[in-house]
Write a protein that holds these residues in place. Structure first.
Motif, PDB file in Angstrom:
ATOM      1  N   THR A 104       0.839  -1.119  -0.094  1.00  0.00           N
ATOM      2  CA  THR A 104       0.011  -0.169   0.021  1.00  0.00           C
ATOM      3  C   THR A 104       0.869   1.110  -0.020  1.00  0.00           C
ATOM      4  O   THR A 104       0.717   2.060  -0.588  1.00  0.00           O
ATOM      5  N   THR A 107       2.681   1.637  -3.761  1.00  0.00           N
ATOM      6  CA  THR A 107       1.588   2.113  -4.692  1.00  0.00           C
ATOM      7  C   THR A 107       1.017   3.559  -4.459  1.00  0.00           C
ATOM      8  O   THR A 107       0.983   4.269  -5.531  1.00  0.00           O
ATOM      9  N   ALA A 108       0.625   3.621  -3.217  1.00  0.00           N
ATOM     10  CA  ALA A 108       0.027   5.060  -2.800  1.00  0.00           C
ATOM     11  C   ALA A 108       1.182   6.068  -3.081  1.00  0.00           C
ATOM     12  O   ALA A 108       0.619   7.079  -3.533  1.00  0.00           O
ATOM     13  N   ALA A 111       1.394   6.363  -6.771  1.00  0.00           N
ATOM     14  CA  ALA A 111       0.046   7.339  -7.468  1.00  0.00           C
ATOM     15  C   ALA A 111      -0.088   8.469  -7.227  1.00  0.00           C
ATOM     16  O   ALA A 111      -0.563   9.423  -7.983  1.00  0.00           O
ATOM     17  N   GLY A 112       0.154   8.722  -5.500  1.00  0.00           N
ATOM     18  CA  GLY A 112       0.183  10.021  -5.148  1.00  0.00           C
ATOM     19  C   GLY A 112       1.083  11.247  -6.020  1.00  0.00           C
ATOM     20  O   GLY A 112       0.965  12.246  -6.281  1.00  0.00           O
ATOM     21  N   ILE A 130     -10.944   8.575  -7.108  1.00  0.00           N
ATOM     22  CA  ILE A 130     -10.370   8.269  -5.907  1.00  0.00           C
ATOM     23  C   ILE A 130     -11.024   9.000  -4.448  1.00  0.00           C
ATOM     24  O   ILE A 130     -11.253   8.066  -3.754  1.00  0.00           O
ATOM     25  N   PRO A 169      -7.912   3.919  -1.279  1.00  0.00           N
ATOM     26  CA  PRO A 169      -8.221   5.121  -1.811  1.00  0.00           C
ATOM     27  C   PRO A 169      -7.579   6.538  -0.620  1.00  0.00           C
ATOM     28  O   PRO A 169      -6.936   7.269  -1.251  1.00  0.00           O
ATOM     29  N   VAL A 172      -3.638   6.974  -1.347  1.00  0.00           N
ATOM     30  CA  VAL A 172      -3.431   7.717  -2.588  1.00  0.00           C
ATOM     31  C   VAL A 172      -3.846   9.255  -2.298  1.00  0.00           C
ATOM     32  O   VAL A 172      -2.940  10.064  -2.527  1.00  0.00           O
ATOM     33  N   LYS A 176      -0.756  11.873  -2.134  1.00  0.00           N
ATOM     34  CA  LYS A 176      -0.701  13.105  -3.253  1.00  0.00           C
ATOM     35  C   LYS A 176      -0.844  14.541  -2.446  1.00  0.00           C
ATOM     36  O   LYS A 176      -0.051  15.396  -3.059  1.00  0.00           O
TER      37      LYS A 176
END
Length: 294
Positions: A104, A107-108, A111-112, A130, A169, A172, A176
Motif C-alpha cells: 500500500t 503503490t500509494a 500514485a500520489g 479516488i 483510496p 493515494v 498526493k
C-alpha cells in the motif's frame, strides 16, 4: 508581562493534566486486557472489578495454546514444524498486515506522486474518482471483490485479504497531499541531469515524502490487522486464519471463555505496539506536516 507568564503556566499545567487524563483513558483498556490475561477465572468473573490479579497465572495462555495445532508455515510445499495453532495464526496475521502495509505504501506513494506532479489528460477525473471511492464501504463492493478473488484463484488465501487493501483510496489521497509540497525545481533539475523517473522517485521523491509514508504505514498496518470483516469473508481454512478469526472459532466451539479472549488480545497487541514504536517518529512528523500545511 507577569499576567502573561501566569496564563502561560496555567495553560501548560492544564494541558499536561488533560494529556495525562487522556493517556490513562487510552491505556486503561490495554492494562485491563494484559492483567486479565493473567487472572484466574474467579477474578475475571467477579461481580466487583479486580484491578490486580489475586494470583498471577498462565492458565489462560495454556488453554489458548493447547486447543489446536497447525504447521508453523507452508511455503512452496515446504511444511514447518507443528506448533500451537495460535502461533500459525499470529504468523499469518503479521504476514498479511506487513505485506498490505508495504504494498500500500509503495503503490500509494507512486500514485500520489503521479497525481500531484504529472500533467496528463483526465488527471482531475481520476483523482475525483479516488475521492469518491473513499466514501464507499467495503460491504458495497463485497460481491465484486469475491468474484475477483475467485477468478484469480486467491479466495481462501491471505492474498484475498491483502490485495483489496493495496488499492486503499485514502492512501493515494494522503500521499498526493504530501507530494504537492515537493518543489518542482528539484524535479526539473533531476530531469536536466538525465535522471530516470524511477531514480528520481527513489532518490528524491520518496525521501521527501517519508513522513507521510510513515503515517500511512501505521494506518495501513492497524487497518489490515483489525479488518475482521474481510478476514471472515475471505478466509475459510484453519491454516490461513488470522489470530482474531482463529480465536473466534475457538469460542464458537465451546462457551465463551473471557480468559482466552484476553490472552489472545494481549498476544495480538504486541506486533501493533512494535510497529507503532518503529514508525512513531515518522508518524509524528507526518501529522505535524499535514496540520501545518492545512
Amino acid at each position: 508581562m507577569k499576567s502573561e507568564n501566569v496564563r502561560g503556566r496555567v495553560y501548560k499545567i492544564v494541558s499536561i493534566v488533560m494529556l495525562v487524563i487522556l493517556a490513562i483513558l487510552f491505556l486503561f483498556p490495554l492494562y485491563w486486557i494484559v492483567t486479565g490475561a493473567f487472572k484466574p477465572s474467579a477474578d475475571i468473573y467477579a461481580q466487583k472489578p479486580v484491578w490486580l490479579p489475586t494470583e498471577w497465572v498462565v492458565t489462560n495462555f495454556q488453554k489458548l495454546f493447547d486447543r489446536r495445532t497447525a504447521p508453523l508455515f507452508e511455503i512452496f510445499g515446504l511444511v514447518g514444524p507443528t506448533v500451537p495453532a495460535v502461533f500459525r495464526w499470529l504468523v499469518n496475521t503479521v504476514f498479511m498486515a506487513v505485506a498490505a502495509m508495504v504494498l500500500t505504501c509503495l503503490t500509494a506513494a507512486m500514485a500520489g506522486y503521479a497525481l500531484a506532479k504529472k500533467r496528463f489528460r483526465g488527471r482531475a477525473i481520476v483523482f475525483g474518482l479516488i475521492v469518491c471511492a473513499m466514501a464507499l464501504p467495503k460491504q458495497v463492493i463485497l460481491i465484486p471483490l469475491l468474484r475477483e478473488m475467485s477468478a484469480l484463484n486467491l479466495y481462501g488465501t491471505l492474498w484475498a485479504v491483502i490485495f483489496p487493501t493495496v488499492g486503499w483510496p485514502f492512501g493515494v489521497f494522503l500521499m498526493k497531499q504530501f507530494s504537492e509540497s515537493i518543489p518542482g525545481e528539484i524535479l526539473e533539475a533531476a530531469r536536466v541531469d538525465g535522471s530516470s523517473e524511477l531514480r528520481t522517485f527513489i532518490t528524491i521523491v520518496f525521501p521527501m515524502v517519508k513522513p507521510g509514508v510513515g503515517a500511512l504505514a501505521i494506518f495501513t498496518f492497524i487497518s489490515a490487522w483489525n479488518d475482521y470483516f474481510m478476514q471472515l469473508i475471505m478466509l475459510d481454512s484453519n491454516n490461513f486464519y488470522t489470530i482474531a478469526l482463529g480465536i473466534s472459532t475457538l469460542q464458537s466451539e465451546t462457551s465463551i471463555d473471557m480468559g482466552i479472549l484476553m490472552a489472545g488480545a494481549a498476544l495480538a497487541s504486541v506486533p501493533i505496539i512494535v510497529v507503532f514504536l518503529c514508525f512513531q517518529k515518522y508518524f509524528t512528523q507526518g501529522i505535524t506536516m499535514g496540520a501545518v500545511k492545512g
